[in-house]
Design an enzyme around this catalytic site. Structure first.
Site, PDB file in Angstrom:
ATOM      1  N   LYS C  79      -0.931  48.165 -11.530  1.00 30.26           N
ATOM      2  CA  LYS C  79      -1.132  47.632 -10.174  1.00 30.26           C
ATOM      3  C   LYS C  79      -0.189  46.459  -9.944  1.00 30.26           C
ATOM      4  CE  LYS C  79      -4.970  46.066  -7.200  1.00 30.26           C
ATOM      5  NZ  LYS C  79      -6.404  45.708  -7.175  1.00 30.26           N
ATOM      6  N   SER C 154      -9.026  47.965  -3.616  1.00 31.53           N
ATOM      7  CA  SER C 154      -7.617  47.706  -3.400  1.00 31.53           C
ATOM      8  C   SER C 154      -6.685  48.414  -4.397  1.00 31.53           C
ATOM      9  CB  SER C 154      -7.366  46.203  -3.477  1.00 31.53           C
ATOM     10  OG  SER C 154      -7.652  45.711  -4.764  1.00 31.53           O
ATOM     11  N   SER C 178     -12.695  46.893  -6.539  1.00 34.33           N
ATOM     12  CA  SER C 178     -11.337  47.403  -6.338  1.00 34.33           C
ATOM     13  C   SER C 178     -10.820  48.382  -7.389  1.00 34.33           C
ATOM     14  CB  SER C 178     -10.355  46.228  -6.228  1.00 34.33           C
ATOM     15  OG  SER C 178     -10.445  45.660  -4.949  1.00 34.33           O
TER      16      SER C 178
END
Lengths: 482, 99, 488
Positions: C79, C154, C178
């Protein structure tokens, strides 16, 4: 007729003192705290607050702060945490300063100062740890400022006093006392010129005897004890003037301009003082164990007040002298070392306070730069006491010691400075002087006893100052009267 | 308490965010809605509740986790300076700051 | 079976047996990204050159016998809020579009030490603020099961990449769900570890007291393998725990007999999409049939978890994001009038709307006059919520429920309703509030064939029981075996 006495005012002053702790590395990262260095070379992603980095607290910084608290009679918190103080300024890399808000490490202490009315306790509200900010350099041309983050993250303690101070002189005495304490316990070198000791001053005035506090102003940019003193004098006068002419004091932050000797309000348009303190989530609260406090207490050296007391009781020094000698750790340590090996401590004290401080001042030298050991001063005193050299010669030897760092005995031997005690040699000198100065001899014989001084001087001159003046004196009188 | 445009302007200044009129208006609307949702918390009885409990670790942080005072290597300045600084710059450059 | 469909453990086997080389596998994955990512838009940065170099290096070490990790040579994605030295780390924000960290996150170092091969940096909501990956400044990642739909967020890029085989596994971060919510939307396995189990050093902070890094994988076995590599104390993170962590592969045991499972009735109320309720109840049945003791419980505090979470998270975020002022790194506004203008415009031009909204909210709840009513109140509520969960765990080994009240929704469907978006975090945020571990595993499909995730929540530092339950469920169901068609 009724006499209207003009209203008298008194000042109410509190100090916020920031002292840099003398740890080797910064408070939250391992960058050096060394002063100076090329701009932005004592930095890493942590002290620059780069994304994803985290603070790791330096244990020594906490220990030093606790020691400062113990040395100023504070209570040490057994549960303490750090908080974020949020504000924007280009010298503050994270947009917040890690400080302490409602649970400071140390609280409720005091230090004692000497005032013209005797001893006075200045209460300390709190001592907390926080990180220092960087430095802005302003370009001489162009519309830029430059940021150097070398100082960012140097550990600080902020020592907040209660408003117990009533004059510039007391403020100065308080600062000097704090400085001495912090130096004695070795947690800060307190060099104001390097910014490792800084003071902000809160000042208000009120009618004498009133219990209510007046509105206060905060004075910043005080870079020396002298500046603190002058800024307080000026601000107290300014506030009294404003009130007398019917004005009111506004709470504001003022910046001291030491060159001009005046202060002016700092722009505060964008600064709603809303710091939004909240607990720093990256640093878990600290539980301070009693054993730790005990250990740190045991590590504390003799503090300035105790040492001063010892000089008075053990060495019989006058209170004033003891105070001067303990005003700085280096001075006091130097004296201590010399006194330890001397049989005439009073004389050592006089030398330290007199010639030594004078020479240091003249040569613009630090005590740490003195090239000889304190024991040599004790030796010098012993040489005088044993009559090996006389006073004037000793002064010359002392100067020589500052230049060469040599043992006073060596200097005396090398230059043949021993006092001339040989009566046969001195008798010759005396006879010659009498012969060469008939006028003075005549004066003396007419009863002008003072003329003897001139004759002694001539004899000293003839021996290049090495003669034992007492002996010369005796021989002269014997000759002239005999 | 209603979220007014003045409040939005005040917190935007605190947060150093510049909002145009449209943004201000939509922030007033959104933030009002969210804050009134947050207001639900007021029902909850939190008397005698410790606020710090979560942050306290059940491990000895002071002895176990704090750093020893040892100096490590700092970074090369070139690796730290803002990418837009000029070649050879020693500083972070910002508009002139008036003190 | 295609290479991208293999799990970590299967690929490890192939690599060990020399049936495939690490460079071949890496090349295959890069090609797959090349052909597929223009459609799914999972990656912000593909690190092709570094990946191939890393692959060669790792292969050499495997050949020399100096590297023997189950992760050696396995290509993965990270990420884009986890710092990678020399590789842009943007947080999907214009603010950090020029940021190349000179350091690796602790987890990245650990993965490199295990011979992992980094394929690139994955898309996300800007600064991890969102649950649909729509607030990314760069691109909108599509859900591999239906490219009209969001992947969740996210960590949407991480979940979509794993689900579509654009990475064998990925790292995400979980502040309020997330990792778990996108895992559930994309039908993969996502674990949020106990707060303090994995170092946060190098994770760009959103809300420091909630953030945790965790793995997104195809299977629970892979999850345990990655967790083994990234868990453990880091002296650079004072909130990381110093306790010894177990070998999580030891928890891969197909047995839940006697396990006490709580199902809070607040987790299956009417706000939850019916297919999801049914899938969760079916999971309860699966566990019961395997000998676990399932009981319905009540956690009445649930109605306060979302405000509590958001107040604290946004307060921390408003402060964490104060460092982006244009001075040291990140976006700098052009032609500033003065310092204030420089700072304000750098921030206003560099941050997107959702980030600004959250900064304003966080600033508000900390500001003088509101601190006690919001921030301090929420801290106390956090204490109460944590205690309630801990109390439940005195009786139960795990708590199960849905991850999200809905399955993946259409792109653009909810972006304009922030309150609605926040409220849908209700089942994931209590886990972050109390610092608990929780996993999302596939447990079904809704009427539109969109994946449904089952959430299994454990006691602090009891990842072992969470993994054991998840593994058992997986071994006794087939949901994890399905692949999105992707019209390939």
């Amino acid at each position: 007729m009724i006499e209207v006495k003009p209203m008298e005012y008194e000042a109410v002053i509190g100090l916020e003192v920031h002292a840099e702790l003398s740890t080797k590395s910064k408070i939250f990262c391992s960058c050096t705290t060394e002063f100076g260095g090329q701009p932005n070379t004592h930095c890493c992603p942590i002290c620059l607050g780069m994304p994803g980095t985290l603070p790791v607290l330096n244990r020594k910084a906490v220990e030093y702060a606790i020691k400062a608290g113990l040395a100023t009679n504070c209570t040490i918190s057994l549960f303490t945490k750090q908080d974020r103080k949020n504000y924007f300024y280009p010298d503050l890399p994270k947009g917040y300063q890690i400080s302490q808000y409602d649970l400071p490490l140390c609280k409720d202490g005091y230090v004692e100062i000497e005032t013209e009315n005797g001893k006075k306790k200045i209460r300390i509200n709190r001592i907390h740890i926080e990180e220092d900010a960087g430095k802005l350099v302003h370009s001489e041309y162009g519309n830029y400022s430059f940021v150097d983050y070398n100082r960012t993250g140097v550990p600080l303690i902020e020592i907040v006093s209660e408003p117990d101070i009533s004059s510039a002189a007391e403020a100065k005495a308080y600062l000097e006392k704090l400085k001495a304490i912090l130096q004695f316990i070795g947690v800060s070198d307190c060099k104001m010129e390097e910014g490792s000791l800084r003071a902000d001053v809160n000042i208000s005035v009120r009618p004498k005897g009133s219990k209510q506090l007046g509105e206060r102003t905060e004075m910043k940019n005080l870079n020396s004890f002298r500046a603190v003193y002058r800024a307080i004098e000026a601000e107290v006068a300014r506030q009294i003037e404003v009130i007398k002419s019917g004005g009111v004091i506004h709470r504001e932050t003022r910046r001291w301009d030491d060159a001009k000797g005046e202060s002016y309000p700092m722009r505060s348009k964008e600064d709603a003082q809303d710091y939004r303190y909240f607990p720093e989530p990256d640093l878990p609260p600290l539980i301070i164990k009693k054993e730790l406090i005990e250990r740190l207490k045991n590590e504390l050296p003799e503090l300035p007040d105790a040492r001063k007391q010892r000089y008075i009781s053990e060495y019989g020094l006058p209170e004033y002298d003891a105070g001067v000698l303990t005003s700085s750790k280096e001075l006091s340590d130097f004296f201590d070392e010399a006194a330890k090996v001397s049989t005439n401590v009073k004389a050592v004290s006089n030398w330290v306070m007199g010639d030594m401080l004078r020479i240091l001042r003249e040569k613009n030298m630090e005590i740490a730069e003195i090239p000889f050991s304190p024991a040599y001063l004790a030796k010098l005193v012993a040489l005088i006491d044993k009559g090996v050299i006389n006073g004037p010669t000793a002064k010359k030897v002392f100067e020589e010691m500052f230049d060469t760092g040599k043992d006073p005995e060596t200097i005396v031997k090398e230059q043949g400075l021993e006092v001339l005690n040989d009566e046969s040699v001195l008798l010759e000198v005396v006879e010659r002087v009498i012969q060469e100065n008939p006028n003075s001899v005549a004066d003396y014989k007419k009863g002008k006893k003072k003329a003897i001084g001139f004759l002694v001087g001539q004899a000293m001159k003839a021996t290049k100052g090495k003669a034992n003046p007492q002996l010369i004196n005796e021989l002269l009188i014997k000759k002239l009267e005999g | 308490m209603a979220i007014t445009k003045e409040i939005i302007e005040y917190i935007a200044m605190l947060a150093r965010l510049q909002l145009d009129e449209n943004e201000k208006n939509s922030m007033v609307a959104d933030i009002s809605k969210i804050i009134s949702y947050f207001d639900k918390l007021k029902e909850l009885d939190t008397s005698n509740i410790n606020a710090m409990e979560f942050l306290v670790m059940d491990e000895d942080v002071f002895e176990g986790a704090l750093r020893d005072d040892i100096v490590g290597k700092s970074y090369d300045r070139e690796d730290l300076l803002h990418p837009e600084e000029e070649e050879g710059s020693e500083y972070f450059t910002v508009p002139r700051v008036v003190e | 079976m295609k290479l991208h469909e293999y799990t970590i453990s299967q690929l490890h086997d192939l690599i060990s047996k020399r049936e495939i080389s690490v460079p071949e596998l890496t090349r295959y994955m890069l090609d797959r990204i090349e052909s597929l990512d223009s459609k799914l838009e999972c990656y912000i940065t593909v690190t092709e050159k570094q990946a191939m170099e890393q692959a060669e290096k790792v292969q050499k070490m495997i050949d020399e016998g100096t590297l023997n990790s189950p992760l050696a040579g396995i290509p993965m994605g990270i990420k884009d809020n986890i710092c990678t030295r020399g590789i842009p780390t943007t947080c999907a924000s214009k603010m950090l579009s020029n940021f190349v960290p000179p350091y690796d996150a602790h987890v990245v170092k650990k993965l490199y030490d295990n011979g992992a091969v980094l394929l690139g940096k994955l898309n996300m909501d800007e600064f991890a603020m969102g649950s649909s990956t729509e607030s990314s400044h760069f691109k909108k990642t599509k859900n591999p099961w239906d490219t009209e739909r969001v992947p969740g967020g996210s960590s949407g890029g991480s979940a979509a990449a794993v689900a579509a085989g654009e990475a064998i596994y990925a790292l995400g971060s979980d502040t309020g769900g997330s990792i778990r919510q996108p895992a559930s939307f994309c039908g993969c396995v996502g674990l949020k570890p106990t707060y303090g189990l994995v170092s946060r050093f190098g994770l760009v902070a959103y809300a420091s007291s909630f953030d945790q890094i965790g793995p997104l994988t195809k299977t629970v076995t892979d999850c345990a393998l990655v967790l083994n590599a990234i868990a453990g104390h880091d002296p650079m993170d004072l909130t990381s725990s110093r306790r010894q962590h177990p070998d999580y592969t030891k928890a891969l045991v197909n047995d839940v007999k006697g396990l006490k499972i709580g199902l809070p009735r607040e987790f299956i109320d009417d706000s939850v999409q019916k297919d999801i309720r049914d899938a969760v109840l079916n999971a309860v049945k699966v566990f019961s049939d395997l000998g676990a003791q399932c009981e319905e419980i009540s956690i009445p505090i649930m109605e306060y978890v979302v405000p509590t979470y958001y107040i604290i998270a946004l307060a921390e975020a408003s402060s964490n994001l104060a460092r982006y002022d244009g001075v040291k790194f990140g976006y700098r506004a052009a032609n500033p009038k003065d310092m204030l203008d420089f700072c304000m415009r750098s921030r206003s031009e560099g941050f997107g709307t959702e980030v600004k909204r959250r900064i304003l909210l966080g600033t508000y709840v900390l500001s003088s006059g509101y601190y006690d009513a919001y921030y301090k109140k929420a801290l106390k509520a956090r204490t109460i919520i944590t205690r309630e969960f801990n109390k439940a765990f005195e009786k139960y080994d795990i708590i199960i429920g849905p991850v999200s009240p809905t399955t993946a929704y259409r792109i653009g469907e909810k972006i304009n309703d922030p309150v609605q978006m926040y409220m849908e975090d209700i089942f994931t945020v209590p886990v972050n509030i109390a610092g608990l571990p929780a996993i999302s595993i596939p447990c079904g499909f809704d009427s539109k064939s969109l994946p449904i995730g089952l959430q299994i929540i454990g006691k602090r530092f009891d990842e072992t029981t969470v993994i054991r339950a998840a593994y058992t469920f997986e071994q006794n169901t087939d949901f994890h075996k399905a692949w999105p068609s992707l019209n390939e």
